[in-house]
Design a protein around this motif. Structure first.
Motif, short mmCIF file in Angstrom:
data_model
loop_
_atom_site.label_atom_id
_atom_site.label_comp_id
_atom_site.label_asym_id
_atom_site.label_seq_id
_atom_site.Cartn_x
_atom_site.Cartn_y
_atom_site.Cartn_z
N ARG A 160 -0.71 -4.80 1.55
CA ARG A 160 -2.01 -4.12 1.61
C ARG A 160 -3.11 -5.15 1.79
N ILE A 161 -4.02 -4.83 2.70
CA ILE A 161 -5.16 -5.71 2.92
C ILE A 161 -6.41 -5.02 2.42
N HIS A 162 -7.08 -5.64 1.46
CA HIS A 162 -8.37 -5.13 1.02
C HIS A 162 -9.38 -5.86 1.90
N PRO A 163 -10.03 -5.15 2.83
CA PRO A 163 -10.86 -5.82 3.84
C PRO A 163 -12.08 -6.55 3.29
N ALA A 164 -12.56 -7.47 4.12
CA ALA A 164 -13.78 -8.20 3.76
C ALA A 164 -14.94 -7.24 3.70
N GLU A 165 -15.92 -7.56 2.88
CA GLU A 165 -17.07 -6.68 2.69
C GLU A 165 -18.34 -7.52 2.62
#
Ligand code: ZN
Length: 106
Positions: A63-68
């Motif tokens: 799972r990739i928690h995207p950049a914000e």
């Protein structure tokens, strides 16, 4: 195959297993991973590509928690590559929360 090549491949495999074990504990950024397994961030991104395939074959997901963007909250969902973006396309702010990675079942 040459002995050095074999050893290098074995080492790569060991690092990959360490990354997988680490990401199963919870979300980590590329920097966290690089410090944990003592390789450069650039190498982490190369490993992640293989980690993704490797865990997928066992019914698990990387799972990739995207950049914000820390200023306007823009989320870099479109981003397919692992590398961290440099700045926000909306407000041009350069302070971004780095993406993090995690391995989960299913
Ligand atoms: Zn922004």
């Amino acid at each position: 195959m040459k002995r050095e090549v074999m050893e290098s491949l074995h080492q790569q495999e060991t690092v990959r297993q360490q990354i997988i074990a680490f990401l199963k504990e919870g979300p980590a950024t590329a920097l966290d991973i690089s410090q944990h397994v003592h390789i450069s961030e650039k190498e982490v991104y190369e490993h992640l590509t293989h980690v993704k395939k490797s865990v997928a074959s066992r019914g698990e997901t990387l799972r990739i928690h995207p950049a914000e963007c820390l200023k306007c909250g823009f989320v870099f969902k479109e981003r397919k590559r692992f590398r961290t973006p440099g700045r926000c396309p909306v407000c041009k702010f350069t302070h971004l929360r780095k993406p993090s990675y995690e391995i989960a079942r299913g």
